[in-house]
Design a protein around this motif. Structure first.
Motif, PDB file in Angstrom:
ATOM      1  N   ASP A 237      -3.574 -24.466  13.571  1.00  0.00           N
ATOM      2  CA  ASP A 237      -4.789 -24.230  12.800  1.00  0.00           C
ATOM      3  C   ASP A 237      -6.044 -24.300  13.661  1.00  0.00           C
ATOM      4  OD1 ASP A 237      -3.203 -23.894  10.615  1.00  0.00           O
ATOM      5  OD2 ASP A 237      -3.686 -25.826   9.671  1.00  0.00           O
ATOM      6  N   ILE A 238      -6.047 -25.147  14.681  1.00  0.00           N
ATOM      7  CA  ILE A 238      -7.197 -25.210  15.584  1.00  0.00           C
ATOM      8  C   ILE A 238      -7.441 -23.831  16.191  1.00  0.00           C
ATOM      9  CG2 ILE A 238      -8.019 -26.140  17.789  1.00  0.00           C
ATOM     10  CD1 ILE A 238      -6.533 -28.780  16.997  1.00  0.00           C
ATOM     11  N   ALA A 239      -6.372 -23.212  16.670  1.00  0.00           N
ATOM     12  CA  ALA A 239      -6.504 -21.868  17.248  1.00  0.00           C
ATOM     13  C   ALA A 239      -6.773 -20.825  16.175  1.00  0.00           C
ATOM     14  CB  ALA A 239      -5.238 -21.515  18.029  1.00  0.00           C
ATOM     15  N   TYR A 240      -6.187 -21.006  15.001  1.00  0.00           N
ATOM     16  CA  TYR A 240      -6.363 -20.022  13.930  1.00  0.00           C
ATOM     17  C   TYR A 240      -7.805 -20.013  13.422  1.00  0.00           C
ATOM     18  CZ  TYR A 240      -5.216 -17.236   9.800  1.00  0.00           C
ATOM     19  OH  TYR A 240      -5.173 -16.253   8.850  1.00  0.00           O
ATOM     20  N   VAL A 241      -8.389 -21.182  13.283  1.00  0.00           N
ATOM     21  CA  VAL A 241      -9.796 -21.261  12.878  1.00  0.00           C
ATOM     22  C   VAL A 241     -10.663 -20.483  13.857  1.00  0.00           C
ATOM     23  CG1 VAL A 241     -11.771 -22.846  12.724  1.00  0.00           C
ATOM     24  CG2 VAL A 241      -9.624 -23.412  11.575  1.00  0.00           C
ATOM     25  N   ALA A 242     -10.414 -20.681  15.155  1.00  0.00           N
ATOM     26  CA  ALA A 242     -11.197 -19.974  16.168  1.00  0.00           C
ATOM     27  C   ALA A 242     -11.004 -18.470  16.075  1.00  0.00           C
ATOM     28  CB  ALA A 242     -10.809 -20.484  17.556  1.00  0.00           C
ATOM     29  N   SER A 243      -9.765 -18.033  15.901  1.00  0.00           N
ATOM     30  CA  SER A 243      -9.501 -16.592  15.874  1.00  0.00           C
ATOM     31  C   SER A 243     -10.081 -15.938  14.623  1.00  0.00           C
ATOM     32  CB  SER A 243      -7.998 -16.323  15.967  1.00  0.00           C
ATOM     33  OG  SER A 243      -7.316 -16.743  14.802  1.00  0.00           O
ATOM     34  N   ARG A 244     -10.028 -16.631  13.478  1.00  0.00           N
ATOM     35  CA  ARG A 244     -10.593 -16.057  12.249  1.00  0.00           C
ATOM     36  C   ARG A 244     -12.115 -15.938  12.356  1.00  0.00           C
ATOM     37  NH1 ARG A 244      -7.176 -12.947  10.974  1.00  0.00           N
ATOM     38  NH2 ARG A 244      -6.718 -13.459  13.141  1.00  0.00           N
ATOM     39  N   CYS A 245     -12.750 -16.933  12.933  1.00  0.00           N
ATOM     40  CA  CYS A 245     -14.206 -16.873  13.070  1.00  0.00           C
ATOM     41  C   CYS A 245     -14.617 -15.776  14.054  1.00  0.00           C
ATOM     42  CB  CYS A 245     -14.741 -18.226  13.529  1.00  0.00           C
ATOM     43  SG  CYS A 245     -14.651 -19.503  12.242  1.00  0.00           S
ATOM     44  N   THR A 246     -13.853 -15.618  15.116  1.00  0.00           N
ATOM     45  CA  THR A 246     -14.143 -14.555  16.078  1.00  0.00           C
ATOM     46  C   THR A 246     -13.968 -13.190  15.427  1.00  0.00           C
ATOM     47  OG1 THR A 246     -13.410 -15.973  17.893  1.00  0.00           O
ATOM     48  CG2 THR A 246     -13.516 -13.603  18.334  1.00  0.00           C
ATOM     49  N   ARG A 247     -12.900 -13.037  14.667  1.00  0.00           N
ATOM     50  CA  ARG A 247     -12.662 -11.774  13.981  1.00  0.00           C
ATOM     51  C   ARG A 247     -13.788 -11.478  12.982  1.00  0.00           C
ATOM     52  NH1 ARG A 247      -7.094 -10.198  10.693  1.00  0.00           N
ATOM     53  NH2 ARG A 247      -7.961  -8.503   9.455  1.00  0.00           N
ATOM     54  N   ALA A 248     -14.228 -12.512  12.265  1.00  0.00           N
ATOM     55  CA  ALA A 248     -15.307 -12.321  11.295  1.00  0.00           C
ATOM     56  C   ALA A 248     -16.597 -11.896  11.985  1.00  0.00           C
ATOM     57  CB  ALA A 248     -15.533 -13.612  10.507  1.00  0.00           C
ATOM     58  N   LEU A 249     -16.906 -12.526  13.111  1.00  0.00           N
ATOM     59  CA  LEU A 249     -18.140 -12.171  13.815  1.00  0.00           C
ATOM     60  C   LEU A 249     -18.047 -10.766  14.404  1.00  0.00           C
ATOM     61  CD1 LEU A 249     -20.193 -14.699  15.924  1.00  0.00           C
ATOM     62  CD2 LEU A 249     -20.359 -12.248  16.264  1.00  0.00           C
ATOM     63  N   ASP A 250     -16.885 -10.397  14.916  1.00  0.00           N
ATOM     64  CA  ASP A 250     -16.699  -9.015  15.404  1.00  0.00           C
ATOM     65  C   ASP A 250     -17.006  -8.002  14.305  1.00  0.00           C
ATOM     66  OD1 ASP A 250     -15.950  -9.775  17.944  1.00  0.00           O
ATOM     67  OD2 ASP A 250     -13.794  -9.537  17.605  1.00  0.00           O
ATOM     68  N   ARG A 251     -16.490  -8.266  13.121  1.00  0.00           N
ATOM     69  CA  ARG A 251     -16.692  -7.345  12.005  1.00  0.00           C
ATOM     70  C   ARG A 251     -18.168  -7.288  11.606  1.00  0.00           C
ATOM     71  NH1 ARG A 251     -13.927  -9.866   8.716  1.00  0.00           N
ATOM     72  NH2 ARG A 251     -11.861  -9.029   9.121  1.00  0.00           N
ATOM     73  N   LEU A 252     -18.842  -8.444  11.633  1.00  0.00           N
ATOM     74  CA  LEU A 252     -20.261  -8.480  11.300  1.00  0.00           C
ATOM     75  C   LEU A 252     -21.099  -7.740  12.346  1.00  0.00           C
ATOM     76  CD1 LEU A 252     -20.447 -12.191  10.133  1.00  0.00           C
ATOM     77  CD2 LEU A 252     -20.802 -10.188   8.674  1.00  0.00           C
ATOM     78  N   TYR A 253     -20.720  -7.910  13.590  1.00  0.00           N
ATOM     79  CA  TYR A 253     -21.478  -7.215  14.641  1.00  0.00           C
ATOM     80  C   TYR A 253     -21.361  -5.709  14.478  1.00  0.00           C
ATOM     81  CZ  TYR A 253     -23.280  -5.886  19.197  1.00  0.00           C
ATOM     82  OH  TYR A 253     -24.010  -5.304  20.208  1.00  0.00           O
ATOM     83  N   ALA A 254     -20.198  -5.243  14.074  1.00  0.00           N
ATOM     84  CA  ALA A 254     -20.010  -3.808  13.863  1.00  0.00           C
ATOM     85  C   ALA A 254     -20.891  -3.282  12.737  1.00  0.00           C
ATOM     86  CB  ALA A 254     -18.543  -3.514  13.549  1.00  0.00           C
ATOM     87  N   ALA A 255     -21.335  -4.180  11.852  1.00  0.00           N
ATOM     88  CA  ALA A 255     -22.206  -3.785  10.747  1.00  0.00           C
ATOM     89  C   ALA A 255     -23.680  -4.015  11.052  1.00  0.00           C
ATOM     90  CB  ALA A 255     -21.820  -4.557   9.493  1.00  0.00           C
ATOM     91  N   ALA A 256     -23.973  -4.507  12.242  1.00  0.00           N
ATOM     92  CA  ALA A 256     -25.336  -4.958  12.545  1.00  0.00           C
ATOM     93  C   ALA A 256     -26.279  -3.833  12.913  1.00  0.00           C
ATOM     94  CB  ALA A 256     -25.306  -6.003  13.664  1.00  0.00           C
TER      95      ALA A 256
END
Length: 376
Positions: free
Chosen positions: A326-345
């Motif tokens: 979960d430590i790694a999963y939390v990091a990967s989900r947040c990174t994925r979320a920010l990637d998606r947000l940046y694509a909308a920026a």
């Protein structure tokens, strides 16, 4: 906005409030931290004055000894202001909890003279260690020592050869006077963490009480809990304390979400067309859900671990493995979320004076840490 909720201790709620107040201050210094490749001294002073560098420090030695779940939310909130500053606050908190598992004499060596003493680290096993009367002789060089410019001590890991058994991994506490910093920290993200190398000045003697086996750290069986009391220092370290490193990524992703939503609300004229585009809404909604899920997962794991320790139990191997996942999963989900947000920026997000592009670079750099990257 991140919230501890109804289970907060009074001190945890107070420190979270201070973190919220300081986040805009750290945000204003983020570019300065990146350019200097270290956290500004003013930010360290602010963290210290607010008590945010003592969240996991033993109460017996001037700290607040918060439950882990409250401490990680404070770290995430600091990272909403500046990813590098949140990382450093999380790193120093991690090391407070870790040192709290050591012999009480080691803790007194660090915090006895000053409760404001800070500890950096070199956790990649390196160097050379061997037993001598009363302790160990240790030499070597360690990379990625976040916050080392501001630290007074360092925790390092090295293997100790046995006479008839395989080498055993140990953690050692060394004073800053025993090592020199080596500046090769020129990186694409998290530049402000100043995660330089350091090298011991020849062979250094480390007394027995300033060492702890990796086995004791893994199992939460170090002598520190007898000195400090409380559940925090009985946690199996590797399956719990590194949530302090995942927490800054939650804060960075949360800040990116705030910026994108704010930008959508403020667009005018022809730019407002994108506000009504379903694809943009879907990206924002998916990212918001992922960030919420990552935060909830982090808090669940930390709270369960604290409750097990309070009841005097031991986390099962299955639960420890789940937490490491979960430590790694939390990091990967947040990174994925920010990637998606940046694509909308939008196109304006590519300029180097923009906040979102720094968050993008910082979260990807942070995600390369061995505790956060599932590929390591």
């Amino acid at each position: 906005m991140l919230d501890i909720g109804t289970t907060a201790t009074a001190k945890g709620a107070q420190l979270l409030s201070r973190a919220r107040e300081l986040a805009p201050v750290f945000r204003a210094r983020a570019a300065e931290a990146e350019k200097a490749r270290r956290i500004p001294q003013e930010s360290i002073d602010d963290l210290r004055e607010a008590g945010l560098l003592r969240t996991l420090q033993p109460a017996a030695l001037g700290g607040y000894q918060l439950p882990l779940d409250e401490a990680v939310l404070i770290t995430a909130t600091v990272a909403e202001g500046c990813g590098s500053t949140g990382w450093i606050q999380g790193i120093f908190s991690d090391h407070c909890a870790t040192l709290g598992m050591f012999d009480g004499r080691a803790q007194q060596d660090v915090w006895g003279a000053s409760p404001d003493s800070l500890v950096s680290s070199g956790f990649l096993p390196a160097g050379r260690a061997f037993r001598v009367d009363g302790g160990f002789r240790l030499s070597g060089r360690w990379p990625f020592s976040s916050g080392c410019d501001h630290a007074d001590w360092a925790l390092v890991r090295s293997f100790v050869p046995g006479d008839s058994e395989p080498p055993e991994l140990h953690m050692f506490l060394v004073a800053k006077s025993d090592y020199a910093l080596i500046d090769g920290w020129h990186v694409m993200g998290m530049s402000g963490t100043g995660s330089k190398d350091f090298e011991l000045k020849g062979e250094v003697f480390v007394p027995e009480h300033r060492t702890l086996s990796d086995r004791d750290l893994r199992n939460g069986t170090g002598p520190g809990s007898a000195f400090n009391g409380g559940a925090l220092y009985r946690l199996p370290r590797h399956a719990t304390v590194p949530f302090s490193l995942a927490a800054p990524l939650v804060g960075m992703a949360e800040r990116a979400l705030q910026l994108i939503v704010q930008n959508m609300r403020e667009r005018s004229g022809g730019e407002r067309r994108s506000v009504h585009e379903g694809a943009i809404h879907i990206r924002v909604a998916e990212s918001a859900a992922e960030i919420d899920a990552a935060r909830a997962l982090m808090l669940r794991d930390c709270r369960e671990a604290m409750e097990i320790a309070r009841q005097g139990g031991q986390m099962s191997l299955d639960l420890r493995a789940r937490n490491r996942r979960d430590i790694a999963y939390v990091a990967s989900r947040c990174t994925r979320a920010l990637d998606r947000l940046y694509a909308a920026a939008g196109a304006k997000s590519i300029f180097l004076d923009g906040e979102v592009q720094r968050l993008l670079r910082d979260i990807h750099a942070a995600g390369q840490h061995m505790a956060l990257n599932v590929g390591h």
